[in-house]
Design a protein around this motif. Structure first.
Motif, short mmCIF file in Angstrom:
data_model
loop_
_atom_site.label_atom_id
_atom_site.label_comp_id
_atom_site.label_asym_id
_atom_site.label_seq_id
_atom_site.Cartn_x
_atom_site.Cartn_y
_atom_site.Cartn_z
N ALA A 75 2.40 8.54 5.64
CA ALA A 75 3.66 7.19 5.68
C ALA A 75 3.56 6.25 6.22
O ALA A 75 3.73 5.09 5.33
CB ALA A 75 4.95 8.01 6.58
N TYR A 76 3.05 6.17 7.04
CA TYR A 76 2.79 4.39 7.00
C TYR A 76 1.48 3.27 6.58
O TYR A 76 2.04 2.53 5.89
CB TYR A 76 1.39 4.45 8.87
CG TYR A 76 1.16 2.98 8.91
CD1 TYR A 76 1.86 2.35 9.86
CD2 TYR A 76 -0.45 2.43 8.62
CE1 TYR A 76 1.20 0.55 9.82
CE2 TYR A 76 -0.48 1.30 9.31
CZ TYR A 76 0.01 0.90 10.14
OH TYR A 76 -0.42 -0.54 9.51
N VAL A 77 0.18 4.73 5.92
CA VAL A 77 -0.12 3.61 4.54
C VAL A 77 0.52 3.78 3.01
O VAL A 77 0.46 2.70 2.66
CB VAL A 77 -0.93 5.25 4.25
CG1 VAL A 77 -2.10 4.64 2.56
CG2 VAL A 77 -2.66 5.21 5.59
N LEU A 78 1.04 4.60 3.29
CA LEU A 78 2.26 4.02 1.61
C LEU A 78 3.52 3.32 2.34
O LEU A 78 3.88 2.48 0.22
CB LEU A 78 2.95 5.97 1.47
CG LEU A 78 1.78 6.78 0.44
CD1 LEU A 78 2.81 8.29 0.84
CD2 LEU A 78 2.32 6.21 -1.02
N GLN A 79 3.82 3.02 3.05
CA GLN A 79 5.10 1.84 3.22
C GLN A 79 4.39 0.94 4.21
O GLN A 79 5.65 0.01 4.10
CB GLN A 79 6.30 3.33 3.95
CG GLN A 79 6.92 4.00 3.94
CD GLN A 79 6.96 4.30 2.19
OE1 GLN A 79 8.03 3.39 2.04
NE2 GLN A 79 7.35 5.28 1.46
N GLY A 134 -0.90 1.85 0.43
CA GLY A 134 0.62 2.39 -0.08
C GLY A 134 0.75 1.20 -1.31
O GLY A 134 1.14 1.74 -2.03
N ASN A 135 1.03 0.46 -1.96
CA ASN A 135 1.04 -0.73 -2.94
C ASN A 135 0.70 -0.36 -3.71
O ASN A 135 0.81 -0.17 -4.62
CB ASN A 135 1.90 -2.20 -2.71
CG ASN A 135 2.77 -2.47 -1.51
OD1 ASN A 135 3.40 -2.02 -1.06
ND2 ASN A 135 2.11 -3.44 -0.56
N TRP A 136 -0.78 -0.17 -3.48
CA TRP A 136 -1.76 0.09 -5.08
C TRP A 136 -1.10 1.57 -5.40
O TRP A 136 -1.47 1.96 -6.65
CB TRP A 136 -3.22 -0.11 -4.71
CG TRP A 136 -3.55 -1.35 -3.85
CD1 TRP A 136 -2.91 -2.39 -4.92
CD2 TRP A 136 -4.58 -2.02 -3.43
NE1 TRP A 136 -3.66 -3.58 -3.99
CE2 TRP A 136 -4.58 -3.13 -3.61
CE3 TRP A 136 -6.06 -1.19 -3.08
CZ2 TRP A 136 -5.90 -3.91 -3.17
CZ3 TRP A 136 -6.91 -1.88 -2.43
CH2 TRP A 136 -6.31 -2.77 -1.75
N ILE A 137 -1.03 2.37 -4.30
CA ILE A 137 -0.82 3.93 -4.84
C ILE A 137 0.41 4.00 -6.05
O ILE A 137 0.54 5.12 -7.14
CB ILE A 137 -1.13 4.65 -3.71
CG1 ILE A 137 -2.63 4.65 -2.96
CG2 ILE A 137 -0.05 6.20 -4.09
CD1 ILE A 137 -2.62 5.46 -1.78
#
Length: 355
Positions: free
Chosen positions: A212-216, A221-224
């Motif tokens: 959750a931290y990586v994605l948000q 996270g923005n790249w994903i």
């Protein structure tokens, strides 16, 4: 002569503005990927509290959490990969590959299990890298690349195990060097009153929070989300699409290795045919949690809720005294409903009200 007082109708305006704000907040809340899964989890939870008396105890609830964690750990990576626009159908058998390699390599050579665990991790990461590299290098859909990997690993698991051990199961490793420490890391159980908490539940929650931290909160996270939404546009603005997607495949492989270690050190013996079909459970958990099959949409909390729904239904059907064969039918219905809800939520999230 007195001047008549004019009334200003504008006091009604703040109320109208407040209603618009409330409506906007409601739309944004409903548009979050995990809302559908949260509502479903609450409804299913209440339903089984009513129809399954055995579910009303704390030990039963923690058993459900354990069941959810065994699917949820890998589902975290699969969900991130799907947000990035790809699939991995080899994740289920990769879990078994990880455990079998660790057990048989160390047993045959008589070496410390830690050596096998580390080499097993390297092997799994290489498989994940190869999946991602082939997808990006050839342009073949990940569905087909990883389907091929699935069959290769399934055959190797069965063939090599039978060749080395003479059976389709790994040797028992609970007397080997390194077992105690690895068992504590991957399969420890904590007695808290009348409940038993398996360490995989803790690991699952940690992986969910990290995802959750990586994605948000991070650039990665923005790249994903960008590569899942439109890879060509992402590449045009400087996103390292190839590296991101290969990294996601390797993340799935790492979490598959982690779950394989749990199964090995929890049960001490693995069957070579295990894991087949679990790849669909990981995908179902992600989809039920609000992840779109088309990529670019979803989050870690939703995937965790999807895994919890899986764990709850798979056990509570038994708690309720029903035929467990109905569970697969329930999964199919749940998947269809989740896809329809997710499409509606996605449409709602992209709707822009004018005025």
């Amino acid at each position: 002569m007195s001047t008549p007082v004019k009334t200003d109708p504008s006091p009604a305006a703040p109320s109208e503005a407040s209603n618009r704000v409330s409506l906007g907040l409601s739309n944004r809340l409903l548009a979050r990927p995990e809302i559908g899964a949260l509502v479903a989890a609450i409804v299913i939870f209440i339903f089984f509290l009513i129809v399954a008396p055995a579910f009303r105890s704390a030990p039963a609830f923690f058993t459900v959490l354990y069941q959810a964690s065994t699917i949820g750990i890998v589902a975290v990576g699969v969900g991130m990969l799907m947000i990035g626009g790809e699939f991995d159908l080899s994740a289920g058998v990769l879990v078994t590959t990880a455990g079998l390699f660790n057990a048989m390599f160390c047993y045959q050579l008589g070496i410390n299990l830690w050596v096998g665990a580390i080499l097993s991790l390297v092997l799994c990461l290489c498989i994940g890298f190869l999946n991602g590299y082939l997808v990006m290098r050839t342009g073949i859909p990940s569905f087909l690349i990883t389907l091929g990997t699935f069959f290769i690993l399934q055959g190797v698991n069965l063939g090599v195990t039978k060749l080395v051990t003479g059976s389709v199961s790994s040797p028992n490793i609970n007397q080997m060097a390194g077992y105690d420490s690895l068992n504590w890391i991957f399969a420890a159980e904590f007695e808290i009153g009348s409940i038993t908490l398996n360490i995989t539940v803790i690991w699952w929650l940690l992986f969910v929070l990290l995802s959750a931290y990586v994605l948000q909160r991070t650039k990665i996270g923005n790249w994903i989300y960008a590569v899942g939404g439109n890879a060509a546009s992402a590449r045009a603005v400087g996103v390292p699409v190839t590296a991101v997607k290969i990294g996601l495949f390797m993340t799935v492989a790492f979490l598959g290795w982690f779950t394989g270690m749990h199964y090995l050190y929890n049960f001490n013996v693995l069957q070579a045919g295990n894991g087949v079909g679990n790849e669909f459970l990981y995908i179902i958990a992600a989809v039920v949690g609000g992840t779109l099959l088309t990529g670019g949409y979803g989050n870690a909390i939703g995937v965790a809720l999807g895994a919890f729904i899986f764990g709850m239904t798979s056990l509570c059907i038994v708690y309720a005294g029903w035929d467990p064969n109905w569970f697969r039918a329930f999964l199919g219905v749940m998947l269809l409903l989740a896809v329809m809800v997710n499409l509606y939520v996605k449409k709602l999230s992209t709707t822009r009200k004018v005025g």
